[in-house]
Motif scaffolding. Structure first.
Motif, PDB file in Angstrom:
ATOM      1  N   VAL A  48       1.007  -1.161  -0.113  1.00 43.26           N
ATOM      2  CA  VAL A  48       0.023  -0.039  -0.159  1.00 43.26           C
ATOM      3  C   VAL A  48       0.738   1.348   0.025  1.00 43.26           C
ATOM      4  N   SER A  49       2.041   0.908  -0.275  1.00 40.72           N
ATOM      5  CA  SER A  49       2.996   2.308  -0.054  1.00 40.72           C
ATOM      6  C   SER A  49       3.920   2.353  -1.253  1.00 40.72           C
ATOM      7  N   LEU A  50       4.459   3.420  -1.546  1.00 43.47           N
ATOM      8  CA  LEU A  50       5.624   3.401  -2.789  1.00 43.47           C
ATOM      9  C   LEU A  50       6.744   2.767  -1.986  1.00 43.47           C
ATOM     10  N   PRO A  51       7.297   1.648  -2.846  1.00 50.31           N
ATOM     11  CA  PRO A  51       8.416   1.083  -2.253  1.00 50.31           C
ATOM     12  C   PRO A  51       9.549   2.159  -2.320  1.00 50.31           C
ATOM     13  N   GLU A  52      10.458   1.808  -1.036  1.00 51.35           N
ATOM     14  CA  GLU A  52      11.627   2.676  -1.007  1.00 51.35           C
ATOM     15  C   GLU A  52      12.661   1.831  -1.571  1.00 51.35           C
ATOM     16  N   VAL A  53      13.471   2.206  -2.656  1.00 49.20           N
ATOM     17  CA  VAL A  53      14.297   1.498  -3.440  1.00 49.20           C
ATOM     18  C   VAL A  53      15.638   2.190  -3.464  1.00 49.20           C
TER      19      VAL A  53
ATOM     20  N   LEU B 164       4.301  13.313  -5.144  1.00 45.07           N
ATOM     21  CA  LEU B 164       3.851  11.740  -4.244  1.00 45.07           C
ATOM     22  C   LEU B 164       4.395  12.010  -3.079  1.00 45.07           C
ATOM     23  N   GLY B 165       4.983  12.938  -2.524  1.00 44.49           N
ATOM     24  CA  GLY B 165       5.381  12.690  -1.033  1.00 44.49           C
ATOM     25  C   GLY B 165       6.514  11.746  -0.807  1.00 44.49           C
ATOM     26  N   ASP B 166       7.182  11.324  -2.201  1.00 46.95           N
ATOM     27  CA  ASP B 166       8.249  10.348  -2.163  1.00 46.95           C
ATOM     28  C   ASP B 166       9.689  11.202  -1.994  1.00 46.95           C
ATOM     29  N   ARG B 167      10.308  11.012  -0.965  1.00 47.42           N
ATOM     30  CA  ARG B 167      11.507  11.470  -0.634  1.00 47.42           C
ATOM     31  C   ARG B 167      12.843  10.584  -0.567  1.00 47.42           C
ATOM     32  N   THR B 168      12.305   9.533  -1.025  1.00 45.96           N
ATOM     33  CA  THR B 168      13.716   8.439  -0.948  1.00 45.96           C
ATOM     34  C   THR B 168      14.841   8.936  -1.687  1.00 45.96           C
TER      35      THR B 168
ATOM     36  N   ALA C 234      -0.265  12.218  -2.573  1.00 43.57           N
ATOM     37  CA  ALA C 234       0.862  12.583  -1.663  1.00 43.57           C
ATOM     38  C   ALA C 234       1.204  11.285  -0.603  1.00 43.57           C
ATOM     39  N   GLY C 235       0.225  10.252  -0.687  1.00 38.33           N
ATOM     40  CA  GLY C 235       0.327   9.113   0.110  1.00 38.33           C
ATOM     41  C   GLY C 235      -0.728   9.438   1.279  1.00 38.33           C
ATOM     42  N   PHE C 236      -1.290  10.494   1.656  1.00 33.65           N
ATOM     43  CA  PHE C 236      -1.962  10.535   2.951  1.00 33.65           C
ATOM     44  C   PHE C 236      -1.462  10.022   4.120  1.00 33.65           C
ATOM     45  N   ASN C 237      -0.179  10.229   4.264  1.00 30.87           N
ATOM     46  CA  ASN C 237       0.513  10.109   5.717  1.00 30.87           C
ATOM     47  C   ASN C 237      -0.158  11.017   6.659  1.00 30.87           C
TER      48      ASN C 237
END
Length: 751
Positions: free
Chosen positions: A77-82, A208-212, A285-288
């Motif tokens: 359910v989340s964007l995988p952090e690679v 997307l709120g993706d800060r990886t 943005a992931g609804f965190n």
């Protein structure tokens, strides 16, 4: 509202939920009519927090099932952090192949997949995938160090019931498309921009709120310029998107009016469009948790307009605050929540104070930046230990410019995804120049001042004084407010008397890191573990403490030997601290400029003796037997740090006659059976021994035979794995030992 939040706060600071039974003692106060409302709202806050905490703890994986292997299935359910080392994702559990009730209750777990790092061929995991996997579960029991991020609380508030290591994949299919859509969008964005381009990491962070893909250097720029709120999806973004919805809705209504189409229901369209865009952006943005808070606040403000409720801005603010802390009771401990609401409150205050005053748009923006800067200064000093003097000036330009970009995202993003070359170039150039401006601003020498973390009581004292700077008061009152800020900017540091010292044994997992201080000098013994795939524990275990104390230098650094669990954080330490003198027992490090610790060197600082005890080892000695053995001896207390020295070194020290009875012993080699020999312990006669082992480590440290050896002599045992960081304090009143989990125990604290 204040008493309700006080009830939530009370539970958040309790060491266990059972202590709330004491709240029944307040029931007699309801007899008095003047106290009845306040008492009942306080008890309601306590009840809400207890129900929330009990529900979350009911689902947490118990320690008794730690390292359990189980087959389960669910949806990513989340964007995988690679990263190069691992892939990490959140799995929403569907079924568990186990009869254990505790395993059946699992809802969401954080899964780490190391297969690619270990060379095992594995299909990539995407958001929305349905998988059946074998995992090794770990209870949410993490490192506990002063000022470090509380990951156990984060797991509880996020609804993650366990962490896990992926062992095998039995089924892997595409699942829920609504989750996969975010993953596909990230892939398309990264495909449009080269990985060296600013847009390749900045655009996913904003949309997307993706800060990886953001590095420490990126975060350093944002910290120095006070612009993290721009590149991390927050209340500003949700508010701007909802504002864009209102603007588009009104333009649509205006077009209908030009066509002579009139109906009273048209007034709802801008509000509905604003709500839908804000909701869509929050989901994207992931609804965190921070995004949820911002979405709730915007929704409350829109609801007042929808129903034509005669709610003032303050009423909506209070309603939104109560709703947020009710749905997320632990938000009362999250700095981001208070900073968001404090910023909105400051703007509402500005609106009230300067109501009816005519000013230009730029003057209003300048005033808003000044009030937010001053209003959040105490909070920024306490949370981030910094004063960014350049932040108001940078945000004065950055906020309107970036807000326009965010408002245009619903149009720009589809055009970028359609691979229109000129649009892709336009977005890249804009983000590149915007980032270059922030980098330039971060390099202003006068613009940033690190601070030591002030006492919370000083922060609370200065909060009312903020009003003297925000309200249109006479200049003498404003000068008084400025003077009262001085203790906040230069908090008093606690000093040690002559002959006394203090030490902090960090909870670094399966590794060692010890800080020792006298009145005038400080020493670091080892730097904690590093990891085979890169990185170390320093950044999240030790660095927060040095940042909070505004410590930027060390007198001595002793790296006992070259092993990764002792020297792994060395590079990160050098990035943060200046070191005057280096010592090591490793020949490799000595060739890099370290002095040898095997020459019986000693110093005395502030009547505290520091002494290396070992002689030069044999040429064929192992790396462990080259460890520096350091004794710290004050007027009343003493500490021995043997590194990974084993029985051969211990026997040599016993024969040399250099060992004296000590107060505290850090067990050699993390409590391994190869160290802490019987004759060594007998010679030292410590009052307490501290093991620096990882929780549930695969080596079985501390060894049973070693623990039994100390128990037979009635020596107190402490283990950073179960106690967290250990404080040792030598004072005029004696020798004191305390642990982080004792000092900061909360109801969610594991163990």
């Amino acid at each position: 509202m204040i008493t309700y939040i006080a009830g939530l706060l009370t539970v958040a600071f309790l060491p266990g939920l059972g202590y709330v039974l004491g709240a029944v003692l307040l029931l007699p106060l309801t007899y008095y009519s003047r106290l009845r409302f306040w008492t009942l709202t306080y008890l309601l806050g306590v009840l809400v927090a207890v129900v929330y905490g009990s529900w979350q703890l009911q689902h947490r994986l118990p320690l008794s099932l730690d390292r359990t292997d189980v087959v389960l299935s669910g949806v990513v359910v989340s964007l995988p952090e690679v990263t190069e080392r691992r892939t990490r994702f959140i799995l929403q559990v569907d079924t568990v192949q186990s009869d254990q009730p505790a395993l059946q209750r699992l809802r969401r777990i954080r899964v780490s997949d190391y297969r690619s790092f270990t060379g095992v061929a594995a299909a990539p995991v995407h958001a929305g995938d349905y998988v059946q996997v074998t995992v090794r579960l770990r209870s949410p029991h993490f490192l506990q160090n002063p000022y470090a991020f509380d990951l156990e609380r984060h797991f509880l508030s996020s609804g993650w019931d366990a962490s896990a290591t992926l062992r095998a994949v039995h089924q892997h299919t595409e699942g829920v498309w609504i989750y996969r859509l975010r993953d596909d969008l990230r892939s398309h964005i990264q495909a449009r921009f080269h990985e060296q381009q600013v847009a390749s990491w900045l655009l996913p962070a904003v949309t997307l709120g993706d800060r990886t893909s953001m590095t420490d250097a990126h975060w350093r720029v944002l910290q120095r310029t006070g612009t993290a709120h721009l590149l991390v999806v927050s209340g500003l973004h949700i508010a701007v998107i909802s504002g864009a919805g209102i603007l588009l809705g009104r333009l649509f209504n205006a077009a209908l009016l030009c066509l002579r189409i009139e109906t009273t229901r048209l007034r709802f369209f801008p509000l509905l469009l604003a709500f839908l865009l804000a909701t869509a952006y929050a989901w994207l943005a992931g609804f965190n948790l921070p995004v949820q808070r911002a979405w709730i606040m915007v929704s409350i403000f829109l609801l007042g307009e929808w129903q034509l409720l005669r709610w003032s801005g303050w009423t909506r603010w209070r309603f939104a605050l109560c709703l947020v802390v009710t749905l997320q009771p632990l938000a009362v401990l999250q700095p981001g929540a208070w900073m968001s609401f404090a910023a909105v409150a400051t703007l509402l205050l500005m609106t009230d104070v300067y109501r009816g005053v005519r000013h230009t748009a730029w003057l209003g923006l300048v005033r808003a930046q000044w009030m937010i800067f001053v209003g959040l200064l105490p909070v920024m000093a306490w949370v981030f230990q910094q004063l960014s003097l350049s932040a108001p000036f940078i945000n004065l330009l950055a906020i309107p410019v970036f807000s326009v970009f965010v408002m245009a995202l619903p149009i720009l993003l589809p055009l970028v995804l359609l691979d229109l070359f000129w649009m892709t170039q336009l977005v890249e150039k804009f983000l590149e120049f915007f980032w270059l401006g922030l980098v330039y601003g971060s390099e202003w020498q006068w613009g940033y001042r690190p601070l030591a973390k002030p006492n919370i009581w000083i922060v609370l004292f200065t909060l009312p004084l903020v009003l003297t700077l925000l309200l249109p008061l006479p200049l003498r009152w404003k000068l008084l407010g400025i003077l009262c800020f001085l203790p906040l900017l230069s908090p008093r540091q606690q000093t040690l008397p002559e002959g006394n010292f203090r030490a902090l044994i960090f909870d670094a997992g399966q590794g060692l890191a010890v800080w020792v201080e006298t009145r005038d000098v400080s020493l670091m013994y080892d730097t904690g573990p590093g990891y085979p795939g890169g990185g170390s524990a320093w950044k999240y275990a030790m660095a927060p403490w040095f940042t909070a104390q505004n410590r930027r230098s060390l007198t001595h650094l002793v790296v006992s030997h070259r092993d990764l669990d002792h020297a792994g954080g060395m590079d990160d330490l050098f990035d943060q601290l200046r070191v005057s003198q280096l010592f090591s027992g490793s020949e490799d490090l000595q060739q890099q400029g370290f002095d040898s610790c095997h020459e019986s060197q000693s110093w005395v600082y502030n009547q505290v003796s520091f002494r290396f005890l070992t002689q030069p080892p044999a040429a064929d000695a192992s790396e462990n037997e080259r460890s520096c053995v350091l004794e710290v001896r004050g007027s009343q207390c003493s500490l021995l740090l043997p590194g990974d020295a084993g029985h051969p070194t211990e026997y040599d020290l016993v024969r040399s006659g250099r060992l004296q009875p000590i107060t505290w012993l850090v067990a050699g080699h993390h409590g391994s059976a190869s160290s802490s020999s019987d004759v060594f312990v007998e010679q030292l006669q410590p009052q307490a021994v501290i093991y620096t082992a990882g929780f549930g480590n695969r080596y079985g440290h501390p060894a049973d035979v070693v623990s039994e050896r100390f128990r037979q002599r009635q020596i107190d045992e402490y283990n950073t794995a179960t106690s967290g960081a250990v404080w040792l304090e030598s004072t005029g009143k004696g020798c004191h030992l305390s642990t982080q989990r004792q000092r900061k125990r909360r109801y969610w604290t594991s163990g």
